[in-house]
Every structure is written in C-alpha cells, then in structure tokens.
Design a protein around this motif. Structure first.
Motif, PDB file in Angstrom:
ATOM      1  N   PRO A 189      39.326  38.626  40.302  1.00 41.59           N
ATOM      2  CA  PRO A 189      37.831  38.792  40.288  1.00 41.59           C
ATOM      3  C   PRO A 189      36.953  39.290  41.542  1.00 41.59           C
ATOM      4  O   PRO A 189      36.083  39.590  41.716  1.00 41.59           O
ATOM      5  N   HIS A 190      38.006  38.831  42.692  1.00 41.71           N
ATOM      6  CA  HIS A 190      37.458  39.010  43.931  1.00 41.71           C
ATOM      7  C   HIS A 190      37.576  40.600  44.485  1.00 41.71           C
ATOM      8  O   HIS A 190      37.064  40.930  45.220  1.00 41.71           O
ATOM      9  N   LEU A 191      38.902  40.962  43.928  1.00 43.32           N
ATOM     10  CA  LEU A 191      39.424  42.533  44.161  1.00 43.32           C
ATOM     11  C   LEU A 191      38.566  43.581  43.743  1.00 43.32           C
ATOM     12  O   LEU A 191      37.981  44.656  44.070  1.00 43.32           O
ATOM     13  N   LEU A 192      38.227  43.346  42.363  1.00 40.70           N
ATOM     14  CA  LEU A 192      37.662  44.392  41.594  1.00 40.70           C
ATOM     15  C   LEU A 192      36.322  44.610  41.842  1.00 40.70           C
ATOM     16  O   LEU A 192      35.468  43.581  41.999  1.00 40.70           O
ATOM     17  N   GLU A 193      36.023  46.104  41.896  1.00 40.79           N
ATOM     18  CA  GLU A 193      34.556  46.352  42.252  1.00 40.79           C
ATOM     19  C   GLU A 193      33.711  46.136  41.068  1.00 40.79           C
ATOM     20  O   GLU A 193      34.169  46.341  39.963  1.00 40.79           O
ATOM     21  N   PRO A 194      32.470  46.126  41.010  1.00 35.84           N
ATOM     22  CA  PRO A 194      31.686  45.951  39.852  1.00 35.84           C
ATOM     23  C   PRO A 194      31.786  47.428  38.858  1.00 35.84           C
ATOM     24  O   PRO A 194      31.804  48.719  39.486  1.00 35.84           O
ATOM     25  N   GLY A 195      32.072  47.119  37.832  1.00 37.92           N
ATOM     26  CA  GLY A 195      32.570  48.115  36.659  1.00 37.92           C
ATOM     27  C   GLY A 195      33.686  48.577  36.526  1.00 37.92           C
ATOM     28  O   GLY A 195      34.080  49.473  35.839  1.00 37.92           O
ATOM     29  N   GLU A 196      34.452  48.334  37.768  1.00 32.83           N
ATOM     30  CA  GLU A 196      36.113  48.568  37.689  1.00 32.83           C
ATOM     31  C   GLU A 196      36.767  48.112  36.466  1.00 32.83           C
ATOM     32  O   GLU A 196      36.653  46.655  36.398  1.00 32.83           O
ATOM     33  N   THR A 197      37.614  48.711  35.853  1.00 29.23           N
ATOM     34  CA  THR A 197      38.349  48.458  34.681  1.00 29.23           C
ATOM     35  C   THR A 197      39.758  48.162  34.709  1.00 29.23           C
ATOM     36  O   THR A 197      40.281  49.268  35.304  1.00 29.23           O
ATOM     37  N   VAL A 198      40.302  47.141  34.173  1.00 35.53           N
ATOM     38  CA  VAL A 198      42.088  47.260  34.352  1.00 35.53           C
ATOM     39  C   VAL A 198      42.733  48.045  33.413  1.00 35.53           C
ATOM     40  O   VAL A 198      42.212  47.733  32.031  1.00 35.53           O
ATOM     41  N   GLY A 199      43.534  48.768  33.676  1.00 38.28           N
ATOM     42  CA  GLY A 199      44.301  49.513  32.695  1.00 38.28           C
ATOM     43  C   GLY A 199      45.419  48.847  32.246  1.00 38.28           C
ATOM     44  O   GLY A 199      45.706  48.576  31.101  1.00 38.28           O
ATOM     45  N   TYR A 200      46.120  48.168  33.303  1.00 39.92           N
ATOM     46  CA  TYR A 200      47.139  47.241  32.965  1.00 39.92           C
ATOM     47  C   TYR A 200      47.426  46.268  34.114  1.00 39.92           C
ATOM     48  O   TYR A 200      47.031  46.701  35.350  1.00 39.92           O
ATOM     49  N   VAL A 201      48.140  45.097  33.874  1.00 39.62           N
ATOM     50  CA  VAL A 201      48.419  44.308  35.017  1.00 39.62           C
ATOM     51  C   VAL A 201      49.987  43.605  34.486  1.00 39.62           C
ATOM     52  O   VAL A 201      50.018  43.374  33.288  1.00 39.62           O
ATOM     53  N   SER A 202      50.815  43.488  35.442  1.00 36.49           N
ATOM     54  CA  SER A 202      51.862  43.003  35.358  1.00 36.49           C
ATOM     55  C   SER A 202      52.171  41.579  35.919  1.00 36.49           C
ATOM     56  O   SER A 202      52.333  41.532  37.018  1.00 36.49           O
ATOM     57  N   LEU A 203      51.959  40.481  35.025  1.00 36.53           N
ATOM     58  CA  LEU A 203      51.633  39.052  35.596  1.00 36.53           C
ATOM     59  C   LEU A 203      53.066  38.411  36.002  1.00 36.53           C
ATOM     60  O   LEU A 203      53.218  37.725  36.781  1.00 36.53           O
ATOM     61  N   GLY A 204      54.196  39.101  35.308  1.00 40.82           N
ATOM     62  CA  GLY A 204      55.440  38.553  35.687  1.00 40.82           C
ATOM     63  C   GLY A 204      56.085  39.231  36.881  1.00 40.82           C
ATOM     64  O   GLY A 204      55.736  40.084  37.267  1.00 40.82           O
ATOM     65  N   ALA A 205      57.059  38.117  37.481  1.00 40.43           N
ATOM     66  CA  ALA A 205      57.547  38.558  38.800  1.00 40.43           C
ATOM     67  C   ALA A 205      58.422  39.953  38.445  1.00 40.43           C
ATOM     68  O   ALA A 205      59.172  39.914  37.651  1.00 40.43           O
ATOM     69  N   GLY A 206      58.187  40.832  39.278  1.00 42.19           N
ATOM     70  CA  GLY A 206      58.880  42.184  38.942  1.00 42.19           C
ATOM     71  C   GLY A 206      58.078  42.952  38.032  1.00 42.19           C
ATOM     72  O   GLY A 206      56.908  42.249  37.584  1.00 42.19           O
ATOM     73  N   ASN A 207      57.919  44.008  37.752  1.00 45.46           N
ATOM     74  CA  ASN A 207      57.076  44.969  37.101  1.00 45.46           C
ATOM     75  C   ASN A 207      56.990  45.113  35.772  1.00 45.46           C
ATOM     76  O   ASN A 207      56.329  45.619  35.125  1.00 45.46           O
ATOM     77  N   THR A 208      58.292  44.486  35.347  1.00 41.89           N
ATOM     78  CA  THR A 208      58.315  44.333  33.752  1.00 41.89           C
ATOM     79  C   THR A 208      58.116  45.449  32.791  1.00 41.89           C
ATOM     80  O   THR A 208      57.393  45.449  32.080  1.00 41.89           O
ATOM     81  N   GLY A 209      58.518  46.610  33.375  1.00 39.80           N
ATOM     82  CA  GLY A 209      58.357  47.999  32.797  1.00 39.80           C
ATOM     83  C   GLY A 209      57.043  48.582  33.158  1.00 39.80           C
ATOM     84  O   GLY A 209      56.991  49.767  32.564  1.00 39.80           O
ATOM     85  N   ARG A 210      56.347  48.007  33.904  1.00 37.67           N
ATOM     86  CA  ARG A 210      55.066  48.651  34.514  1.00 37.67           C
ATOM     87  C   ARG A 210      55.654  49.361  35.749  1.00 37.67           C
ATOM     88  O   ARG A 210      56.373  48.795  36.588  1.00 37.67           O
ATOM     89  N   ALA A 211      54.819  50.533  36.092  1.00 35.33           N
ATOM     90  CA  ALA A 211      55.082  51.314  37.527  1.00 35.33           C
ATOM     91  C   ALA A 211      54.554  50.290  38.542  1.00 35.33           C
ATOM     92  O   ALA A 211      55.115  50.256  39.694  1.00 35.33           O
TER      93      ALA A 211
END
Length: 223
Positions: free
Chosen positions: A78-100
């Motif tokens: 919530p503090h890093l994203l700019e107004p209107g910026e949208t998340v494409g994906y987020v990898s919450l697990g330690a390691g990228n779990t298949g995400r770049a």
C-alpha cells in the motif's frame, strides 16, 4: 496440551538465560547415576512438555521465512504502489514460486529481501542479492526495476566491492546464464554492477516494517 502451554513449558526450562541453565545442569550431572538424574529432573523444568514445546517451535520456525516474506510484501504494497498502479502478479511465498520476480505491476518489477545484514561473513546474502540484481538488470522491459531491502549501506558496499564474480556465481543456472552472455568480461562484482547501477533502484523499506528491526541475519537466501 495446548500449543501455548507447551511453549510456556519450554520457556520455563530455558529460564532467563538458557546458557546459564544448561551450564548449571552440566555441573549438576557430573558424577550422577541414573537414579540421581531422575531425582534431579524432578526438581527442574526439563519435562516432556518442555521438549514438546521446543518441537512445536521448531515446526513453526520452518514456516517463519515464508510468513515474513508474505507479510512484508503485503504490508509494504500500500505504501509502495503509486495511485492507479495495478498489480499484475505477486509472489508471496519465499522464492519466486514459478514467477519471474516477487512483484510485477503495470509500472515496475521488483524483488524483496527481508534479511538483516550484520557484517562479517555474508556470502549467502551477497550471492542472493547479486542474483536478484542480475536477473532484474538483464530483464527486457521498460518498467522500473527495484530491489527492496532493509538497509542499503552494506548491500551497496558489496555491489561496489571487489569480491570475485566466480565466488558469487554459485548457482549453476545463474553462472551459465552469466557466462553465456558475458564470458570472462567481468572479474569483480563492481565491474558488472557499476555500469548498470542506474537500471535497478535499491531501496530501503525498513521504515515501512519497524517490526523487523530485531530480526537476526540468518543465512536465508530466499527472503
């Protein structure tokens, strides 16, 4: 017995100073027989409940880095994203779990490193940081690139330092990718980093996560 009761039993065994507790038990056991030891145990907090509590904590500890990684990203976004910026994906697990990367939005790609640098031997943390920098720097995108860390002084000291790249590229796929692209062009970490330091922003996010101020610098390369 409930988890809280088992952990309380473990804490009673540890006392205010586990080192002193253990030293006292070692001294008391000198010259003791099995009967003596059984009597001794009856007057201590060395119980089945205490070791069960230790076992529960060990099980929980195995999940801590995943939890820190997930919570850290969630609380920072919530503090890093700019107004209107949208998340494409987020990898919450330690390691990228298949995400770049840990995060990709319509404006940025980013990695998060929730570890404390304490000085001394930090080769595992350094290797992981270099890997993240390399993958971000080499990624073809017009989006901004970030590595979010809990401090910048020691990470930047490493990246601007003279450590030999051959000692950093311990990850076999990473080493192969690096050598395929650059061969032996770069000898030191700084040789690769300095021409590209403007491509990836290394940003301190410790102010967003004051609760991590006392987290020890365990050699965990995934967070």
């Amino acid at each position: 017995m409930h988890l809280a009761e088992r952990i309380a039993a473990f804490q009673r065994f540890c006392g205010p100073d586990l080192t002193r507790t253990v030293a006292g038990l070692e001294a008391a056991l000198q010259g003791a027989t099995a009967v003596d030891i059984q009597t001794l145990l009856g007057g201590t907090e060395a119980t089945d409940d205490a070791i069960a509590g230790a076992g529960e904590l060990k099980r929980i500890a195995g999940q801590l880095y995943v939890a820190i990684h997930a919570l850290g990203i969630l609380l920072c976004l919530p503090h890093l994203l700019e107004p209107g910026e949208t998340v494409g994906y987020v990898s919450l697990g330690a390691g990228n779990t298949g995400r770049a990367f840990d995060l990709e939005t319509d404006r940025r790609i980013a990695e998060f490193k929730f570890i404390q640098w304490r000085g001394g031997s930090e080769s595992i943390r350094q290797n992981a940081l270099f890997k993240d920098f390399f993958l971000l720097a080499e990624h073809a995108t017009r989006k901004r690139k970030y590595i979010y860390v809990l401090e910048t002084e020691r990470p930047l000291r490493f990246l601007n330092g003279r450590r030999a790249l051959r000692s950093v590229l311990k990850d076999a796929p990473l080493a192969a990718a690096f050598r395929d692209k650059y061969g032996d062009r770069y000898e030191r970490v700084r040789d690769y980093f300095q021409p590209r330091q403007g491509e990836v922003t290394i940003q301190d996010i410790s102010g967003l996560l004051p609760g991590l101020g006392g987290v020890p610098a365990d050699d965990d390369a995934s967070g």
